[in-house]
Design an enzyme around this catalytic site. Sequence first.
Site, PDB file in Angstrom:
ATOM      1  N   GLU A 178       0.973  -1.272   0.152  1.00 17.74           N
ATOM      2  CA  GLU A 178      -0.093   0.229   0.043  1.00 17.74           C
ATOM      3  C   GLU A 178       0.922   1.393   0.081  1.00 17.74           C
ATOM      4  O   GLU A 178       1.930   1.438   0.845  1.00 17.74           O
ATOM      5  CB  GLU A 178      -0.953  -0.029   1.318  1.00 17.74           C
ATOM      6  CG  GLU A 178      -1.836  -1.262   1.524  1.00 17.74           C
ATOM      7  CD  GLU A 178      -2.317  -1.440   2.591  1.00 17.74           C
ATOM      8  OE1 GLU A 178      -2.026  -0.926   3.684  1.00 17.74           O
ATOM      9  OE2 GLU A 178      -2.929  -2.899   2.936  1.00 17.74           O
ATOM     10  N   LEU A 194      -5.940  -1.743  -0.842  1.00 14.46           N
ATOM     11  CA  LEU A 194      -5.890  -1.982   0.512  1.00 14.46           C
ATOM     12  C   LEU A 194      -6.356  -2.950   1.391  1.00 14.46           C
ATOM     13  O   LEU A 194      -7.477  -2.978   1.854  1.00 14.46           O
ATOM     14  CB  LEU A 194      -6.314  -0.369   1.276  1.00 14.46           C
ATOM     15  CG  LEU A 194      -5.880   0.037   2.513  1.00 14.46           C
ATOM     16  CD1 LEU A 194      -6.405   1.519   2.799  1.00 14.46           C
ATOM     17  CD2 LEU A 194      -6.267  -0.919   3.937  1.00 14.46           C
ATOM     18  N   GLU A 210      -4.394  -6.336   3.229  1.00 16.05           N
ATOM     19  CA  GLU A 210      -3.214  -7.325   3.709  1.00 16.05           C
ATOM     20  C   GLU A 210      -3.339  -8.604   3.130  1.00 16.05           C
ATOM     21  O   GLU A 210      -2.325  -9.209   2.527  1.00 16.05           O
ATOM     22  CB  GLU A 210      -3.009  -7.017   5.030  1.00 16.05           C
ATOM     23  CG  GLU A 210      -2.446  -5.727   5.551  1.00 16.05           C
ATOM     24  CD  GLU A 210      -3.744  -4.669   5.596  1.00 16.05           C
ATOM     25  OE1 GLU A 210      -4.772  -4.947   5.455  1.00 16.05           O
ATOM     26  OE2 GLU A 210      -3.392  -3.347   5.523  1.00 16.05           O
ATOM     27  N   GLN A 216       2.110  -2.121   5.779  1.00 14.90           N
ATOM     28  CA  GLN A 216       2.600  -0.688   6.138  1.00 14.90           C
ATOM     29  C   GLN A 216       2.739  -0.445   7.793  1.00 14.90           C
ATOM     30  O   GLN A 216       3.842   0.235   7.979  1.00 14.90           O
ATOM     31  CB  GLN A 216       1.214   0.162   5.755  1.00 14.90           C
ATOM     32  CG  GLN A 216       1.638   1.668   5.711  1.00 14.90           C
ATOM     33  CD  GLN A 216       0.488   2.335   5.002  1.00 14.90           C
ATOM     34  OE1 GLN A 216      -0.546   2.619   5.461  1.00 14.90           O
ATOM     35  NE2 GLN A 216       0.834   2.677   3.737  1.00 14.90           N
ATOM     36  N   GLY A 258       0.925  -3.644  13.318  1.00 11.94           N
ATOM     37  CA  GLY A 258      -0.323  -3.703  13.561  1.00 11.94           C
ATOM     38  C   GLY A 258      -1.492  -4.200  12.470  1.00 11.94           C
ATOM     39  O   GLY A 258      -2.749  -4.518  12.835  1.00 11.94           O
ATOM     40  N   PHE A 259      -0.914  -3.901  11.173  1.00 12.81           N
ATOM     41  CA  PHE A 259      -1.922  -4.184  10.153  1.00 12.81           C
ATOM     42  C   PHE A 259      -1.541  -5.613   9.541  1.00 12.81           C
ATOM     43  O   PHE A 259      -2.479  -5.864   8.450  1.00 12.81           O
ATOM     44  CB  PHE A 259      -1.825  -3.190   9.014  1.00 12.81           C
ATOM     45  CG  PHE A 259      -1.944  -1.650   9.391  1.00 12.81           C
ATOM     46  CD1 PHE A 259      -2.570  -1.510  10.753  1.00 12.81           C
ATOM     47  CD2 PHE A 259      -1.473  -0.598   8.950  1.00 12.81           C
ATOM     48  CE1 PHE A 259      -2.622  -0.035  11.046  1.00 12.81           C
ATOM     49  CE2 PHE A 259      -1.859   0.772   9.172  1.00 12.81           C
ATOM     50  CZ  PHE A 259      -2.464   0.926  10.338  1.00 12.81           C
ATOM     51  N   PRO A 277      -4.989  -9.083   9.203  1.00 10.68           N
ATOM     52  CA  PRO A 277      -5.796  -9.502   8.131  1.00 10.68           C
ATOM     53  C   PRO A 277      -5.238 -10.607   7.383  1.00 10.68           C
ATOM     54  O   PRO A 277      -5.842 -11.303   6.721  1.00 10.68           O
ATOM     55  CB  PRO A 277      -6.064  -8.313   7.685  1.00 10.68           C
ATOM     56  CG  PRO A 277      -5.803  -7.090   8.548  1.00 10.68           C
ATOM     57  CD  PRO A 277      -4.640  -7.568   9.420  1.00 10.68           C
ATOM     58  N   HIS A 335       0.131   1.004  15.801  1.00  8.81           N
ATOM     59  CA  HIS A 335       1.332   1.322  15.121  1.00  8.81           C
ATOM     60  C   HIS A 335       2.596   1.123  15.593  1.00  8.81           C
ATOM     61  O   HIS A 335       3.704   1.659  15.262  1.00  8.81           O
ATOM     62  CB  HIS A 335       1.330   2.819  14.497  1.00  8.81           C
ATOM     63  CG  HIS A 335       0.219   3.274  13.563  1.00  8.81           C
ATOM     64  ND1 HIS A 335      -1.239   3.275  13.801  1.00  8.81           N
ATOM     65  CD2 HIS A 335       0.241   3.591  12.399  1.00  8.81           C
ATOM     66  CE1 HIS A 335      -1.897   3.745  12.812  1.00  8.81           C
ATOM     67  NE2 HIS A 335      -0.730   3.925  11.781  1.00  8.81           N
TER      68      HIS A 335
END
Lengths: 437, 321, 371
Positions: free
Chosen positions: B24, B53, B55, B77, B80-81, B84, B124
């Site tokens: 992303e 966008l 994951e 990115q 914490g992302f 998914p 983050h």
Amino acid sequence: MGEAGSTEFRLPDLGEGLADAEIVRWMVAPGDSVTLNQIICEVETAKALVELPSPVVGVVAKLRVSEGETVTVGTAIITFEGADVPAMVEMPPETPDASIDARTEAPDDEGRSSMLVGYGPGDGDSRTGARKRRHAQRQRAVPVEQPAVSATVAAKPPVRRLAKERGLELSNLTGTGANGVITRADVEAASAPTATSSTPSRDGHDETRVPISGLRKRTAAAMVSSAFTAPHVTEFVTVDVTPTVELVEKLRAHPAFSGRKVTPLLIVSKALLFALERHPELGSRWDEAAQEIVTRREVNLGIAVATPRGLMVPNVKDAAGLTLVELAEALSGLTERARDGKTELSEFSGGTITITNIGGFGIDTGTPIINPGEAGILCVGAIRRQPWEYRDEIALRSVLTLSLSFDHRLVDGFEGSGFLADVARVLADPTELIALG
Amino acid sequence: MAKALNAGLRRSLDDDDRVMLMGEDIGRLGGVFRVTDQLQAEFGADRVVDTPLAESGIIGTAIGLAMRGYRPVCEIQFDGFIYPAFDQIVSQLAKIHTRTEGAVTVPLTIRVPYGGGIGAVEHHSESPEAYFAHTAGLRVVTCSNPDDAFGMIQQAIRSDDPVLFFEPKRRYWDRADVDLDAAPTVGLYDARVVIAGSDLTVVAYGPMVATALAAAKEAASEGTSIEVIDLRSLSPIDFDTIDRSVAKTGRLVVVHEASVFLGIGAEIAARISERCFFQLEAPVLRVGGYATPYPPSKVEQYYLPDVDRVLDAIDRSLAVE
Amino acid sequence: MSIATAQQLDTADTVTLLTEHGGDLREDDLFSPYLADIDDAELCRIYEDLVVVRRIDAEATALQRQGELALWAPLLGQEAAQVGSARGIRPGDFVFGSYREHAVAYLRGVDPTLILRFWRGSTHSGWNPYDINMTTPAIVIGSQMLQAVGYAMGIMRDAKRDDSIHDIAVTYFGDGATSQGGFSEALGFAASSHAPVVFFCQNNQYAISAPVGIQTSVPIVQRASGFGMRGIRVDGNDVLAVLAVTRYAAERARSGDGPTLIEAVTYRMGPHTTSDDPTRYRDADELALWKTRDPIDRLLRTLEYRGLATDEMLAAVDAKADAVAAEVRKGCLETVEPRPESIFDHVYSEPHSLIEEERAEFLDYHRGGAE
């Protein structure tokens, strides 16, 4: 699957989440010929009615379960005769020679109870039998070790092992560490021949008791550890060092050394460095854990210093790389800082070899204990004016006795003697330093 | 460090035209940390791909690309992302090679900026590395300095196994001279003794290596000699290097940002207790995050290990006589 | 709970070419041309495929009942959807299947014995995906579609360098999978990248016990339009319609017109797996209704109409099916189980210190070495 010619069919796991089933209806009778996958019966679990197909081509010999009977998975329900089951054989695992023996006490699948998505869990935990084989082998190979200490004794693993090596029962020792933990020093004290027990006074009046200080404790531990891990050999040599004494006088007068402390120890140090270059074994270290002998290029020269707080052995870093002036400065700085208690901790670590000077106490010689982690220690006695053979006559000369203790694991007598002789040779005639240095 | 990663990625794109970057905002923007700055302009939108966008979508499609012969490098990115994409990473990426009995290799690299200390908002600042190190089939590495960042990212991309590449984002702006012509001298999965010492070993990785070094410096001024090991690889872990050090020092402190409970430090403590039982002078101690979610940034300094917490652990270890 | 009924979900146009009750093929301006090469002989071969895959399925079900398989997911009722679509693509195309596509795997050339190895618990795969350009079973629902899109993105890049490349990716999934996020992500990625991929949904009406109305309140095919993608609903029990529609979608993908979603409406006539009991959640009437739409019978009526269903032909087909079934049974019973230590093989493609250490410990333990 039974003996030749007859084949049993056991109630398979039907994957219905249940371990048993009721035989609702037989669709075949004894004497009937059956074809492969012909429906032989209906069975009902608590969940569903399921048709069972015949796994063989053959003739029904016997119905082993009556209609209406509930049987567990794995029960033989029917016997066939003259069954043609061409491929119903147990196959060995792929390349059994290269593989482990998976057939010995193979996990028993028959005890499985069914589950939603597979054969279901086994009857109990399956066992491969490997442990039994290993256990038997171990029984033959080594006697079972008795636990060395009772579980209530507190000591960390390296100390436990040390105690074991020394043949001590930890439960017989008194721990001096926090919360009664038995420390390495406790074990060492208990195993030292002269200190197997404390020496309480008969009446308790004519003794003073002073708590053992940290430094004393460390010194004790270091000395005990060294004495009992490094086999010490000590050699002696007495030598006429008059030229060295004269050289010291000359240097004291030399402008380069003005304001600097010049002592015979300086020349002894230089002589030691000279000898060490020729006998690097004396600068090596025994690495028990790695099973390696470690020799470093850099020589960190340790000097044993008596201080108000006790014995300290700071070292001069990279002493071999210093000029005589620098070495003089380093030695005096080192001893001053030690006596003032200002030695930096880094000065205590990484020593290569040590000089202990007992001449100041008016003593001629001794058998020094090696600073742990080093290979040798040179002991310097008092320089005395005494009659000595000089140019075929008796003369008053300055005479010094040197002793060298070395770790016989690292240094043989040949090397140790050569080293000590080289030190003596330089002190007898410092010209050697210039000629050969 | 961001620039070193950028240089490493550029080198990889140059060396092998099957290498492609996906993620992303990595194309025109150059990534939110500018790690992929200018790479789309240089290598084109087919090789530096701005993805939708999602994951899971990024990793799932990258697996397909890898099966077609490409070597995708995916950027998640922020730490914490990554969740998914958990199924695609743990159930697919990690297992495809085993599942297919070796027929399919999935040379995929997943770059994950991770860790806290940057004053960010929720999700983050996390350190999810243990989830992935726990998963068979994945390799997990992390760099602590620009030099390693440059070399390790190239090594990771060259690996035929899937590699999770964790980048300590609070060290992105650390500066160092990086020799762009030097080949890496250390294997991707080897730990490195950063400074030698004799009294106690500190093992750290990623963002905590700098903290460990600062603590060691402080300890040295107090007369304690600390050996600091940069773990570099979290799966596999180079236990031999730790062993050798602990056999020498007898004491070990492990430091990481992630929660101590069932973290990388737990595994190291267990293994070293097995391997160095009779050399240990004190229990292995761990310093790390607490068993709480990552806290709001105004109080994150209390969650993150700092020099004092590392020194405190060193003191506690040395106190065991 | 009120969920969408079969009638509500049956509002979209559905492509059908075989007439319900016999007679010749229906003409369709768009799709009939895709069957121009299907002559009588080919029709018979398609019929044979349908019968053979049903026979393999039945044999596998029997083997499970005899304790030889841990589990089996029957394809009964879905033969036309699988045979028609598998015949509509090329060997060079790559299939990302779910776990019930036994017929697709068989038609792509895998030895059916290998299909059973997975369900026996002897392997996690069964075949080398590159041998037949098809992945092995994907058990996590909805995980494979994104991978198909990525593979198709790779094809696009390859085609830019080599204009002889016209491969596509095809992914199979069920109605349940359309609820997974991976489905929507896959459609989104495919549409936005214009990837050459065909999404083939076998809507067999049930996700285990959940009827399709729990997954969606509109026909699944309508999902396509929201992504700006072509969507086609086809009678999944009509092997020729499935074949034509698949060829159409594959051609679109090959020629750069992007992805297509096909919803093949069919029916899972058996249980979800051999561990399932469908009588708990569906009526006998419903099954009876779908039996009248049996995909093999549908084609057989057309063969009869054309005079192709001769006794010799039918007997030959049955003989072929029996032979394949015997082969499957023999292969299953002769399965060579994996070496125990093979669990350490292929965890990584490059050496890994922990795996090596554990393998050595494992061998030592089982060979009886005492420490």
